[in-house]
Scaffold this motif. Sequence first.
Motif, short mmCIF file in Angstrom:
data_model
loop_
_atom_site.label_atom_id
_atom_site.label_comp_id
_atom_site.label_asym_id
_atom_site.label_seq_id
_atom_site.Cartn_x
_atom_site.Cartn_y
_atom_site.Cartn_z
N THR A 1 -1.66 6.79 9.65
CA THR A 1 -2.79 6.81 8.73
C THR A 1 -3.24 7.86 8.08
O THR A 1 -2.68 9.11 8.79
CB THR A 1 -4.11 6.22 9.42
OG1 THR A 1 -5.35 6.05 8.37
CG2 THR A 1 -4.60 7.06 10.50
N ASN B 1 -4.59 2.62 5.71
CA ASN B 1 -5.85 3.22 5.49
C ASN B 1 -6.90 2.73 5.26
O ASN B 1 -8.00 3.20 5.26
CB ASN B 1 -5.39 4.06 4.21
CG ASN B 1 -4.31 5.12 4.33
OD1 ASN B 1 -4.17 5.57 5.52
ND2 ASN B 1 -3.58 5.43 3.29
N ASP B 2 -7.11 1.37 4.94
CA ASP B 2 -8.37 0.53 4.63
C ASP B 2 -8.89 0.19 5.87
O ASP B 2 -8.25 -0.18 7.03
CB ASP B 2 -7.90 -0.59 3.77
CG ASP B 2 -6.78 -1.71 4.68
OD1 ASP B 2 -7.32 -2.83 5.16
OD2 ASP B 2 -5.70 -1.32 5.10
N GLU B 3 -10.19 0.04 5.88
CA GLU B 3 -10.80 -0.27 7.15
C GLU B 3 -10.62 -1.60 7.77
O GLU B 3 -10.27 -1.76 9.13
CB GLU B 3 -12.53 -0.20 7.22
CG GLU B 3 -13.11 -0.43 8.27
CD GLU B 3 -14.82 -0.33 7.89
OE1 GLU B 3 -15.63 -0.24 8.92
OE2 GLU B 3 -15.14 -0.14 6.85
N GLN C 1 0.61 -1.22 0.00
CA GLN C 1 -0.04 -0.03 0.10
C GLN C 1 0.88 1.10 -0.07
O GLN C 1 0.47 2.57 -0.68
CB GLN C 1 -0.94 0.03 1.15
CG GLN C 1 -2.04 1.05 1.11
CD GLN C 1 -1.80 2.10 1.35
OE1 GLN C 1 -0.81 2.75 2.17
NE2 GLN C 1 -2.49 3.37 1.08
#
Length: 611
Positions: A577, A559-561, A161
């Motif tokens: 983040t 950053n992803d849930e 990421q």
Amino acid sequence: MRGKRPSIWGDTGALLRGALQLVRAGGARLCGLILVTQLLILLVALPVISWLFREALRANGMAGLDLGQLPVRAGFPLTVSLIVAIVVLVFWILALQFTALVVLLRWPRLSGRQYVRELGRVARALLRPAALPLLGYLFVLVPLTGFGFTSALTRGLAIPQFISGELFKAPATTVGFLLFLLVLAWLNVRFSLTVPVFILTAGRRPLRTSWRLTSGPRTWAPLVLAATVVLALGSLAGSVLAAIALAPTAAADALLPPAAAGTAAVSLGIAQVLGMLLSGLVTAGIAALLITQLRRTASRLPKDGTLLPYPEPSRAGVQAASARQIVPAVLAIAVVLAIGCSAAGWGTMHRLAAAPESLVLAHRGFSAGGVENTLGGLDAAARAGADLVEMDVMQTSDGGFVAMHDAQLDRLAGRPDAVKDLTLAELTSITVRDANGHEDHIPSFSAYVQRAQELEMPLLIEIKIGGGETPDHVDRLVAELEELGALNENIYHSLEAPSVERLKLLRPDLTVGYTMAFAGGGIPETVADFIVVEQWTATAVMQDAAWGAGLGFMAWTVNDEAGYREHLRRNTDGIITDVPDLVLAARAEMQHGSGMAAILFDALTRFVTVV
């Protein structure tokens, strides 16, 4: 007069019907194969590979893999050789796993002896030099594009990421990266028949043959559409599985709270086994599509690469076991697996129930409210309620310091200049803009720190290397912070080990972290107080190892849930983040308690993989 050629939709339907027939013919044998192969990989292959990797690192005197520091010692050639051997071993196991599925789907009525003989034939073929081109396909292309083939060996393989996130921050790199992904997807479609060709034909050029058989949209478009249907059905089934798994725990939350944790553990164990089976069935569905496509295009195979006939019966005449014999065995394996997973999850569910205390760090400020590493971004992070702000400091040509991440100014300022070639005065007069429409000036490091003091916002200061640093750049940075009265109220980290070591040597009392873009095998030798690990390799195992070594553990850039909720449940010391507002909201929700069902949902996203 020739009949009308079927439409693309007609071909898609034919592929799906053919694939369904193959999967149904596999039946209980297919389910048993999925569970057994996954079990062997999880309990045998992965532990052996992990052990070999650790031993490879030890051969060069390394406790863990750290790409920032690769010592070249007497054991370095042996370490490299062992790592190459491990990659080849993983490829071989991965290919055999897919082979086992393809052989069973193609010839579902083989006896056990015939089946083993076919696997042996392919295993020997995989050891030949001609099989080397499969390495790039199975170990790189398939995992990166996710064309339906899932395995515990490739789970987690993806473009990190921190790379994709940076590329999406500028229009030009965004377009380039999207084109790159499209090319990868296109290559995967064109080479999708490679493994079935290798296993089921006498040909010696599977990549070339696959390219030939998938030429023209009338050939590859139905395959893509059919694969999309299979993956969509797999996702839908996964959602249904999650809902069913959550129901008993939600009921326990409402009716019998003391039993909720145990109920969640059992539900998680059953869901893990069913998820494993569902994931394998999705892979089998994709494999069945490829086999069906290969059979439909067999007339276009090269003369020396025709489809292999049904294997000859073994001399002993042993027949394939009947479904009545296999179903009880498969059920027994599933039950044992579910019990084992439930027992393993018992402590996990109770541990995840603890309210998280993870610090939330705004990465370079808060980009939703201002340009990264600017006063506007800092103010936005403070308004969002971040616990700390992570920022970057880089030295200028005249020995000053600015808040800046990139060594070049092209992304944010549209200029070809480098930070190391400009003075502090020149840099602070430059306007920077981001993709969100924000605009600001590059701040001096002192102005950034002073603004943070006004906001009472502690900083995680990253010492960046732009290529023009003076030998005493760490000393100068310390002196500037001391002048501002801000040295002790902030914490520090860097990707460059010498900067970390120098800072700890100058001021052992400071809290300093060592940042790792890639980690594995263990914790590196470092004088730092904590490590900052990129999300891709910031695993629970790495976190536990860090804590065991007395080090703090932070993950970036999450950053992803699913990612930040996992790190909150793991109580990671710090989460860096770009979306601090969302992470803070998730932390508040967990701290106020929302029942075991919410905890189980997070565990399902972490432990249960469907597609």
